[in-house]
Design an enzyme around this catalytic site. Structure first.
Site, PDB file in Angstrom:
ATOM      1  N   SER A 117     -29.860  17.367   5.696  1.00  0.00           N
ATOM      2  CA  SER A 117     -31.071  17.273   4.872  1.00  0.00           C
ATOM      3  C   SER A 117     -31.621  15.849   4.792  1.00  0.00           C
ATOM      4  O   SER A 117     -30.856  14.879   4.756  1.00  0.00           O
ATOM      5  CB  SER A 117     -30.721  17.755   3.457  1.00  0.00           C
ATOM      6  OG  SER A 117     -31.710  17.352   2.541  1.00  0.00           O
TER       7      SER A 117
ATOM      8  N   GLU B 213     -32.589  14.600   2.235  1.00  0.00           N
ATOM      9  CA  GLU B 213     -32.090  14.010   0.986  1.00  0.00           C
ATOM     10  C   GLU B 213     -31.008  12.960   1.264  1.00  0.00           C
ATOM     11  O   GLU B 213     -30.779  12.078   0.444  1.00  0.00           O
ATOM     12  CB  GLU B 213     -31.507  15.102   0.079  1.00  0.00           C
ATOM     13  CG  GLU B 213     -32.528  15.891  -0.699  1.00  0.00           C
ATOM     14  CD  GLU B 213     -33.236  15.064  -1.762  1.00  0.00           C
ATOM     15  OE1 GLU B 213     -32.565  14.540  -2.655  1.00  0.00           O
ATOM     16  OE2 GLU B 213     -34.471  14.956  -1.690  1.00  0.00           O
TER      17      GLU B 213
ATOM     18  N   TYR C 213     -25.615  16.626  -4.379  1.00  0.00           N
ATOM     19  CA  TYR C 213     -26.068  17.437  -3.238  1.00  0.00           C
ATOM     20  C   TYR C 213     -26.147  16.591  -1.973  1.00  0.00           C
ATOM     21  O   TYR C 213     -25.608  16.946  -0.917  1.00  0.00           O
ATOM     22  CB  TYR C 213     -27.447  18.041  -3.560  1.00  0.00           C
ATOM     23  CG  TYR C 213     -28.123  18.678  -2.357  1.00  0.00           C
ATOM     24  CD1 TYR C 213     -27.759  19.952  -1.926  1.00  0.00           C
ATOM     25  CD2 TYR C 213     -29.124  18.003  -1.649  1.00  0.00           C
ATOM     26  CE1 TYR C 213     -28.368  20.535  -0.820  1.00  0.00           C
ATOM     27  CE2 TYR C 213     -29.735  18.577  -0.551  1.00  0.00           C
ATOM     28  CZ  TYR C 213     -29.361  19.842  -0.142  1.00  0.00           C
ATOM     29  OH  TYR C 213     -29.959  20.413   0.965  1.00  0.00           O
TER      30      TYR C 213
END
Ligand code: NAP
Ligand code: F7E
Length: 344
Positions: free
Chosen positions: A130, A132, A154
């Site tokens: 991801s 992120e 996460y």
């Protein structure tokens, strides 16, 4: 002979689009489903009714936190390709449920990679990495070589999964692919992610079912694409001759505020008349700005996003207008209780 794919997280947004794509490509698809007290296959129900009778689609109960179930499943179905899409994928929730989010995001991929390493046949592995992981500290365009500065449980778990996939690739020759996907959305997006939260509210406001929309940081920037385009990229990565890391993004970044402006305008409304902000939706550590550089995927895979930001917002708004209209009819016929604003 048909290729066999195993998809973890088949009940999620990407699970739906990837399953549809692989079934259209004549794959035999197996997917893992978590047991829950209510049926949680709504997204893929249309695919189940279309394909299950000819045995091209099979669901299995499994959980990423149960390595032996994953191992047995892989031994039983002997897939050619595994797409590991399962995760507790909500960044804000990962601050509230850090242990579950991290265990799912780390133990899951590791268990599957161990099963792949020990399998009698060559199995390709896709890890859902991801954007992120980059942390978004400035407006720089990010690619496969950019530094990871995770800012949430996460993101930290995704960094572990990304790196362990690379380690299995380099150490054991596993065909391990990391797809570093920037935000991708659709009418099937979970309703607590900001884009869908906005388009659900627009539909409900337009049909008089909701009066305001409460959000957090309106000045966050994301590189938003359409999920249907991104799952094609996943398949292209898995069918490229060598395993690698790949960024999928649009190369454009927009703020939550811009999403609101376009979305509300689509139904003739001004977002400023309906949107309020609350501390409740601000995060302990925000990723302020994400912008991806998909040039490697374009050059070597021939992948390009096909849906513009404006088209994405409009297609989500139009879909949620239809949903709100159906909701209104159910409420008028006393088949559904009205809720005036979702608390998500
Ligand atoms: P999603 O809609 O939240 O779907 C997540 C899936 O994972 C669901 O099927 C969920 O099952 C399942 N799951 C959650 N915890 C599990 C567990 N412990 N064991 C087994 N299954 C579990 O996510 P998505 O948007 O499709 O994203 C797919 C993957 O890509 C995720 O790994 C996500 O982190 C990653 N990713 C997403 C984006 C994006 O913008 N969408 C960008 C980059 C990376 P239930 O249906 O039962 O909850
Ligand atoms: O937030 C801001 C929030 O939750 C986007 C996941 O798929 O993409 C997703 O993660 C932005 C953030 O997605 C609300 O603060 C404002 O800056 O839609 P989101 P995300 O955190 O970017 C990445 C690539 C993934 O990998 C993840 O799995 O919007 N924001 N107000 C809000 N966000 C939410 N959810 N709710 C609000 O009310």
């Amino acid at each position: 002979m048909s290729k066999v794919a195993l998809i973890t997280g088949i009940t999620g947004q990407d699970g739906y689009y990837l399953t549809k794509l692989l079934l259209e490509k004549k794959y035999v698809v197996h997917g893992t489903v978590r047991r829950s007290s209510t049926i949680n296959t709504q997204r893929i129900d249309p695919l189940i009714s279309k394909y299950k009778s000819n045995e091209n689609l099979t669901l299995h109960y499994s959980d990423l936190l149960d390595p032996s179930s994953l191992n047995q499943l892989i031994q039983k179905i002997q897939p050619d390709e595994i797409y590991n899409l399962a995760a507790q994928s909500h960044v804000a929730v990962s601050f509230k449920n850090p242990v579950f989010s991290t265990q799912t995001g780390t133990l899951g991929p590791l268990s599957i990679l161990e099963a792949v390493k020990n399998a009698d046949k060559d199995i390709k592995y896709y890890q859902a990495s991801s954007s992120e992981m980059f942390g978004g500290i400035d407006s720089q365009q990010l690619n496969e070589n950019s530094k990871f500065i995770p800012k949430s449980p996460y993101a930290a778990s995704k960094v572990f999964a990304h790196q362990i996939t690379t380690i299995y690739r380099e150490s054991y020759g596993v065909f391990g692919v990391n797809g570093i996907l920037f935000n991708h959305e659709s009418p099937h997006r979970g309703e607590t992610f900001v884009t869908r939260k906005i388009t659900r509210a627009i539909g409900r406001i337009k049909f008089g079912l909701q009066s305001k929309l409460t959000l957090g940081n309106l000045d966050a920037y994301r590189d938003w694409g359409f999920a249907g385009d991104y799952v094609k990229g996943m398949w292209m990565m898995m069918n490229h001759k060598t395993p690698s890391d790949w960024v999928l993004a649009t190369g454009e970044s927009h703020s939550v505020r811009e999403f609101l402006e376009i979305g509300f305008k689509e139904v003739g409304l001004n977002y400023e008349d309906y949107v309020v902000t609350s501390e409740k939706y601000f995060r302990p550590n925000e990723v302020n700005h994400l912008l991806g550089d998909p040039s490697k995927a374009k050059q070597y895979l021939g992948w390009e996003p096909e849906t513009s930001f404006q088209e994405l917002v409009k297609l989500m708004v139009q879909s949620d207008l239809k949903l709100a209209e159906r909701e209104k009819t159910l409420i008028e016929n006393n088949l559904l209780d009205p809720t005036w604003e979702y608390s998500t």
